[in-house]
Write a protein that holds these residues in place. Sequence first.
Motif, short mmCIF file in Angstrom:
data_model
loop_
_atom_site.label_atom_id
_atom_site.label_comp_id
_atom_site.label_asym_id
_atom_site.label_seq_id
_atom_site.Cartn_x
_atom_site.Cartn_y
_atom_site.Cartn_z
N THR A 9 15.89 9.93 2.35
CA THR A 9 15.66 8.89 3.20
C THR A 9 15.28 7.82 2.18
O THR A 9 14.78 6.95 2.43
N ARG A 10 15.74 8.01 1.12
CA ARG A 10 15.45 6.85 -0.11
C ARG A 10 16.03 5.56 0.52
O ARG A 10 17.11 5.57 0.81
N GLY A 11 15.08 4.64 0.29
CA GLY A 11 15.37 3.14 0.78
C GLY A 11 15.15 2.74 2.26
O GLY A 11 15.54 1.71 2.98
N TYR A 12 14.60 3.84 2.74
CA TYR A 12 14.54 3.85 4.45
C TYR A 12 13.08 2.96 4.54
O TYR A 12 12.85 2.37 5.82
N TYR A 13 12.18 3.07 3.92
CA TYR A 13 10.66 2.43 3.99
C TYR A 13 10.65 1.48 2.84
O TYR A 13 10.80 1.88 1.50
N ASP A 14 9.56 0.40 3.13
CA ASP A 14 9.22 -0.50 2.19
C ASP A 14 7.88 0.14 1.39
O ASP A 14 7.03 0.52 1.88
N LEU A 15 8.25 0.29 -0.04
CA LEU A 15 7.38 0.94 -1.05
C LEU A 15 5.93 0.13 -1.23
O LEU A 15 5.00 0.82 -1.55
N GLY A 16 5.96 -1.33 -0.69
CA GLY A 16 4.58 -1.88 -0.79
C GLY A 16 3.98 -1.78 0.65
O GLY A 16 2.59 -1.78 0.54
N THR A 17 4.41 -1.32 1.73
CA THR A 17 3.87 -1.60 3.01
C THR A 17 4.03 -0.37 3.91
O THR A 17 3.33 0.01 4.72
N LEU A 50 3.53 12.39 -3.73
CA LEU A 50 3.58 10.95 -4.29
C LEU A 50 4.06 10.71 -5.68
O LEU A 50 3.94 11.58 -6.49
N ARG A 51 4.31 9.41 -5.94
CA ARG A 51 4.84 8.98 -7.07
C ARG A 51 5.96 9.86 -7.87
O ARG A 51 6.25 10.14 -9.07
N ASN A 52 6.95 10.24 -7.01
CA ASN A 52 8.19 10.47 -7.37
C ASN A 52 9.42 9.56 -6.97
O ASN A 52 9.55 9.31 -5.78
N ASP A 53 10.13 9.24 -8.04
CA ASP A 53 11.33 8.42 -7.67
C ASP A 53 12.41 9.34 -7.25
O ASP A 53 12.27 10.60 -7.49
N ASN A 54 13.62 8.93 -7.45
CA ASN A 54 14.78 10.14 -7.17
C ASN A 54 14.87 11.32 -8.03
O ASN A 54 15.12 12.21 -7.88
N ALA A 55 14.75 10.77 -9.40
CA ALA A 55 14.82 11.60 -10.54
C ALA A 55 13.71 12.90 -10.48
O ALA A 55 13.90 13.80 -10.63
N GLY A 56 12.67 12.10 -10.20
CA GLY A 56 11.26 13.12 -9.93
C GLY A 56 11.51 14.18 -8.89
O GLY A 56 11.28 15.08 -9.12
N ALA A 57 12.31 13.65 -7.71
CA ALA A 57 12.35 14.44 -6.52
C ALA A 57 13.52 15.64 -7.06
O ALA A 57 13.13 16.83 -6.83
N THR A 86 5.28 4.63 -4.41
CA THR A 86 4.94 3.61 -3.66
C THR A 86 4.38 2.50 -4.73
O THR A 86 4.17 2.97 -5.95
N THR A 87 4.38 1.32 -4.51
CA THR A 87 4.07 0.26 -5.47
C THR A 87 2.55 0.32 -5.95
O THR A 87 1.65 0.66 -5.20
N GLY A 88 2.44 0.40 -7.32
CA GLY A 88 1.12 0.64 -7.95
C GLY A 88 0.49 2.02 -7.69
O GLY A 88 -0.70 2.06 -8.33
N ALA A 89 1.25 3.04 -7.57
CA ALA A 89 0.69 4.27 -7.45
C ALA A 89 0.18 4.79 -8.70
O ALA A 89 -0.88 5.82 -8.84
N VAL A 101 -0.16 3.75 1.65
CA VAL A 101 1.34 3.62 2.04
C VAL A 101 1.95 4.83 2.15
O VAL A 101 3.01 5.21 2.93
N GLY A 102 1.77 5.39 0.98
CA GLY A 102 2.42 7.09 0.76
C GLY A 102 2.38 7.81 1.99
O GLY A 102 3.31 8.48 2.54
#
Length: 250
Positions: A9-17, A50-57, A86-89, A101-102
Amino acid sequence: MKIVPRISTRGYYDLGTGKTLKTNKYYLYPKKDFKKFVNSKEITIMIHGLRNDNAGAIAKVVLARNRLKKLGYPYPVIGFSYDSNTTGAHLKKYAKRSLGVGLIIAKKNGKHLGKFIEEFKMLSPKTKIRLMGHSLGSQVILSTVEYLSKKKKNKSIIDSVYFFGASITEDVPSSKKYGKLLDIVVDKKIINHFAPTDEVLKWADGKRYVRGPLGLNGASGRPIKKYHQKLVKPKNHRFASYAQVLASFP
């Protein structure tokens, strides 16, 4: 490198809010692999923290798959990849906000993973589904259980659940609300790997970002009968460390 199959579901939610950007159910990658899983005796779905981008996943699925293979598990291990970077994690001063946010995003993802499980079980009713969740992934699982439990037909739809360094609260397995909901998991099959030495959970508990994480000291109160816990001693909070101390599966 071999492609790692995943529900995303990458890109489905705003990473800042945490605001919803897309209302799609989920997408499968690569789609053809999921057709091969139909009628498989079982599948295991790995849900990262938390703190996993696609590569981390992807990396977490590879870790889980390799460890389970060593333990003699021969079935497919796939990933559930969601917006947890999420932003600033990574910055301490934004830790509370980015965790908040996470948490919003993890809760919203319950319905996505729940829909996948419902739809996959319609295609492949005899396949057992096991869920592994690390850290914030435990919240995705809890919200998935909450979504699935709304329909009577979903009783026992999940075969087993495994928590590692879980960030959900210690009262969940004994609470009236969640105790009832966890009924959709097959008997005696919720296993929590907890570690009083986990430095991240200890810090989050001390800061009161997460009050009494289930992964730190185990469950409080009188947990439901199907819940079990194992004391483990990973080197640190990372899933790689928990995978190393996993002694048996399923």
